[in-house]
Design an enzyme around this catalytic site. Structure first.
Site, PDB file in Angstrom:
ATOM      1  N   GLU A  35       0.827  -1.211   0.000  1.00  0.00           N
ATOM      2  CA  GLU A  35       0.000   0.000   0.000  1.00  0.00           C
ATOM      3  C   GLU A  35       0.860   1.260   0.000  1.00  0.00           C
ATOM      4  O   GLU A  35       0.525   2.244  -0.649  1.00  0.00           O
ATOM      5  CB  GLU A  35      -0.953   0.012   1.209  1.00  0.00           C
ATOM      6  CG  GLU A  35      -2.146  -0.904   1.046  1.00  0.00           C
ATOM      7  CD  GLU A  35      -3.025  -0.557  -0.161  1.00  0.00           C
ATOM      8  OE1 GLU A  35      -3.057   0.620  -0.576  1.00  0.00           O
ATOM      9  OE2 GLU A  35      -3.659  -1.473  -0.704  1.00  0.00           O
ATOM     10  N   GLN A  40       0.740   6.948  -5.319  1.00  0.00           N
ATOM     11  CA  GLN A  40       1.240   7.722  -6.476  1.00  0.00           C
ATOM     12  C   GLN A  40       1.958   6.850  -7.513  1.00  0.00           C
ATOM     13  O   GLN A  40       2.678   7.383  -8.343  1.00  0.00           O
ATOM     14  CB  GLN A  40       2.251   8.820  -6.064  1.00  0.00           C
ATOM     15  CG  GLN A  40       2.022   9.460  -4.746  1.00  0.00           C
ATOM     16  CD  GLN A  40       1.028  10.589  -4.834  1.00  0.00           C
ATOM     17  OE1 GLN A  40       0.666  11.018  -5.915  1.00  0.00           O
ATOM     18  NE2 GLN A  40       0.560  11.058  -3.704  1.00  0.00           N
ATOM     19  N   LEU A  78      11.415   4.737  -7.208  1.00  0.00           N
ATOM     20  CA  LEU A  78       9.987   4.831  -6.867  1.00  0.00           C
ATOM     21  C   LEU A  78       9.594   6.260  -6.490  1.00  0.00           C
ATOM     22  O   LEU A  78       8.426   6.618  -6.530  1.00  0.00           O
ATOM     23  CB  LEU A  78       9.649   3.911  -5.685  1.00  0.00           C
ATOM     24  CG  LEU A  78       9.230   2.477  -5.973  1.00  0.00           C
ATOM     25  CD1 LEU A  78       8.928   1.746  -4.676  1.00  0.00           C
ATOM     26  CD2 LEU A  78       8.006   2.420  -6.876  1.00  0.00           C
ATOM     27  N   GLY A  79      10.596   7.066  -6.064  1.00  0.00           N
ATOM     28  CA  GLY A  79      10.302   8.448  -5.682  1.00  0.00           C
ATOM     29  C   GLY A  79       9.651   8.545  -4.310  1.00  0.00           C
ATOM     30  O   GLY A  79       9.406   7.537  -3.649  1.00  0.00           O
ATOM     31  N   TYR A 118      -5.691   6.870   4.910  1.00  0.00           N
ATOM     32  CA  TYR A 118      -5.937   5.928   3.814  1.00  0.00           C
ATOM     33  C   TYR A 118      -5.224   4.587   4.055  1.00  0.00           C
ATOM     34  O   TYR A 118      -5.827   3.515   3.956  1.00  0.00           O
ATOM     35  CB  TYR A 118      -5.494   6.530   2.464  1.00  0.00           C
ATOM     36  CG  TYR A 118      -5.403   5.460   1.422  1.00  0.00           C
ATOM     37  CD1 TYR A 118      -6.540   4.995   0.780  1.00  0.00           C
ATOM     38  CD2 TYR A 118      -4.177   4.832   1.147  1.00  0.00           C
ATOM     39  CE1 TYR A 118      -6.484   3.956  -0.124  1.00  0.00           C
ATOM     40  CE2 TYR A 118      -4.103   3.789   0.242  1.00  0.00           C
ATOM     41  CZ  TYR A 118      -5.259   3.355  -0.392  1.00  0.00           C
ATOM     42  OH  TYR A 118      -5.193   2.312  -1.261  1.00  0.00           O
ATOM     43  N   ASP A 136      -9.545   6.434  -1.872  1.00  0.00           N
ATOM     44  CA  ASP A 136      -8.414   6.979  -2.624  1.00  0.00           C
ATOM     45  C   ASP A 136      -8.947   7.643  -3.899  1.00  0.00           C
ATOM     46  O   ASP A 136     -10.162   7.819  -4.045  1.00  0.00           O
ATOM     47  CB  ASP A 136      -7.392   5.870  -2.946  1.00  0.00           C
ATOM     48  CG  ASP A 136      -7.927   4.860  -3.952  1.00  0.00           C
ATOM     49  OD1 ASP A 136      -9.142   4.896  -4.255  1.00  0.00           O
ATOM     50  OD2 ASP A 136      -7.132   4.042  -4.448  1.00  0.00           O
ATOM     51  N   CYS A 197     -18.043   1.979 -19.439  1.00  0.00           N
ATOM     52  CA  CYS A 197     -19.333   1.786 -18.756  1.00  0.00           C
ATOM     53  C   CYS A 197     -20.035   0.497 -19.161  1.00  0.00           C
ATOM     54  O   CYS A 197     -20.717  -0.121 -18.335  1.00  0.00           O
ATOM     55  CB  CYS A 197     -20.240   2.979 -19.017  1.00  0.00           C
ATOM     56  SG  CYS A 197     -19.552   4.513 -18.385  1.00  0.00           S
ATOM     57  N   CYS A 206     -25.789   3.648 -11.979  1.00  0.00           N
ATOM     58  CA  CYS A 206     -24.821   4.750 -11.998  1.00  0.00           C
ATOM     59  C   CYS A 206     -25.429   6.053 -12.534  1.00  0.00           C
ATOM     60  O   CYS A 206     -25.896   6.111 -13.676  1.00  0.00           O
ATOM     61  CB  CYS A 206     -23.603   4.363 -12.835  1.00  0.00           C
ATOM     62  SG  CYS A 206     -22.418   5.712 -12.990  1.00  0.00           S
TER      63      CYS A 206
HETATM   64 FE1  SF4 Z   1     -19.327   4.173 -16.083  1.00  0.00          FE
HETATM   65 FE2  SF4 Z   1     -20.509   4.694 -13.798  1.00  0.00          FE
HETATM   66 FE3  SF4 Z   1     -19.212   2.430 -14.084  1.00  0.00          FE
HETATM   67 FE4  SF4 Z   1     -17.865   4.677 -13.918  1.00  0.00          FE
HETATM   68  S1  SF4 Z   1     -19.128   3.788 -12.311  1.00  0.00           S
HETATM   69  S2  SF4 Z   1     -17.544   3.061 -15.413  1.00  0.00           S
HETATM   70  S3  SF4 Z   1     -19.225   6.092 -14.958  1.00  0.00           S
HETATM   71  S4  SF4 Z   1     -21.009   3.053 -15.211  1.00  0.00           S
END
Ligand code: SF4
Length: 359
Positions: A35, A40, A78-79, A118, A136, A197, A206
């Site tokens: 982790e 980054q 790695l910085g 985190y 994150d 998506c 979503c």
């Molecule tokens: Fe698409 Fe929503 Fe899935 Fe992101 S969370 S990939 S915006 S469907």
């Protein structure tokens, strides 16, 4: 009963998760090291570093006993070197005060050097199955899109709000799977520029997908302009040995070695700045020769233009006045020391010279 999107996400994770060396044995030690390395840094970059690190330091005890130079050498490239110094310090604290056993408690973990909100959430959920959500960059992106949140994700309130919202869902699943599934979905599917998506387990519920708002979310105010700092360093040779200095721990890139030199002030030429820096840093007078190269490097908050000049000592013996150590190192042995990336760029340019003939 499990919420539909949680069920869909976990099923997708079960089928699609990538193999990672720390996933096959998610011990607290492996989870912690991975982790910290992943902050980054991309997974593909981290994998070989993680494997080398664990091979050399297989346990908290072996890491605590290691020399800091050795730890930094394993981190080279790695910085963000404070991460390596903090890992080393934390291993020593664990040995001294925790019988070399990492605590599982979210609050307790945050008392250890370099373990913030985190990372504590990641360790306590992934290694100990505690129901603590991680938030994150990936999680912020996925859920601002999923829930249609238009607040600026640079503001901490958004993180806090998502943390509390996700707390009520993480209890429905195995916490390690829940958190890793969201992060994996952000990395593989809900990508910043072109979210996939049609392959997303969260698609049906979503907000961004349903309302075609993927490009508007997340809202992120522009980053501040990054300043450029001019730095000059000296290439000082003596009988096939190069003079290098070690940076103090409390400074950026602390514990790493570099060529002596420093920032060029506004009123100074690079030659004047190098002459002054060598007096202040090493207590020597010098004759500054010609420029041998100029390299550029970008850090997270600023960029540097680094000029390297050939140089020879005219009076005095180098002493670590502002540096913590100074050494003459045979050029064939330079790879035994950990250097910042900008210095590696100088090494690449210096290959075209016979270093002993520079001045
Ligand atoms: Fe698409 Fe929503 Fe899935 Fe992101 S969370 S990939 S915006 S469907």
């Amino acid at each position: 009963m499990t919420t539909a999107w949680v069920r869909s996400l976990l099923q997708w994770f079960n089928e699609s998760q990538r193999e990672m060396p720390w996933r096959s044995d998610p011990s607290p030690y492996h989870t912690w090291i991975s982790e910290i390395m992943l902050q980054q840094t991309q997974v593909v970059t981290v994998i070989p570093y993680f494997q080398r690190f664990i091979q050399s330091f297989p346990s908290v005890e072996s890491l605590a006993k290691a020399d800091q130079d050795d730890v930094l050498k394993h981190w080279q490239g790695l910085g963000y070197y404070s991460r390596a110094r903090n890992i080393h310090k934390t291993a020593q604290v664990l040995v001294e005060s925790y019988q070399a056993v990492m605590p599982s408690d979210f609050e307790e973990l945050q008392r250890l050097p370099g373990i913030g909100f985190y990372t504590a959430a990641a360790i306590s959920s992934i290694a100990f199955e505690k129901p603590v959500p991680v938030v994150d960059g990936n999680v912020l992106r996925v859920f601002t899109r999923f829930w249609g949140i238009y607040d600026d994700i640079r503001h901490n309130q958004v993180k806090t709000m998502l943390f509390h919202k996700l707390e009520s869902y993480i209890k429905e699943a195995k916490p390690s799977d829940f958190n890793q599934a969201i992060m994996e979905c952000g990395a593989l599917v809900c990508q910043p520029q072109s979210p996939l998506c049609t392959q997303c387990p969260l698609q049906i519920d979503c907000f961004a997908y349903v309302h075609h708002k993927q490009k508007e979310l997340p809202v992120k105010s522009p980053a501040k302009k990054v300043p450029t700092v001019d730095v000059v360093v000296g290439v000082i040779m003596n009988d096939n040995c190069l003079l290098i200095t070690k940076r103090p721990d409390h400074k950026m890139l602390g514990g790493l070695w570099e060529l002596p030199g420093g920032k060029i002030e506004k009123h100074e030429s690079p030659e004047q700045a190098l002459y002054r820096e060598l007096r202040e840093e090493l207590g020597i007078d010098s004759e500054v020769g010609s420029q041998v190269c100029m390299v550029r490097h970008a850090y997270s908050h600023f960029k540097i233009k680094l000029y390297a000049y050939s140089c020879k000592i005219t009076a005095g013996t180098p002493q670590p006045l502002s540096a913590v150590d100074v050494k003459w190192v045979n050029v064939d042995d330079l790879n035994e020391y950990a250097f910042p990336k900008a210095t590696h760029k100088v090494w690449a340019d210096l290959k075209k010279y016979n270093l002993n003939n520079l001045v």
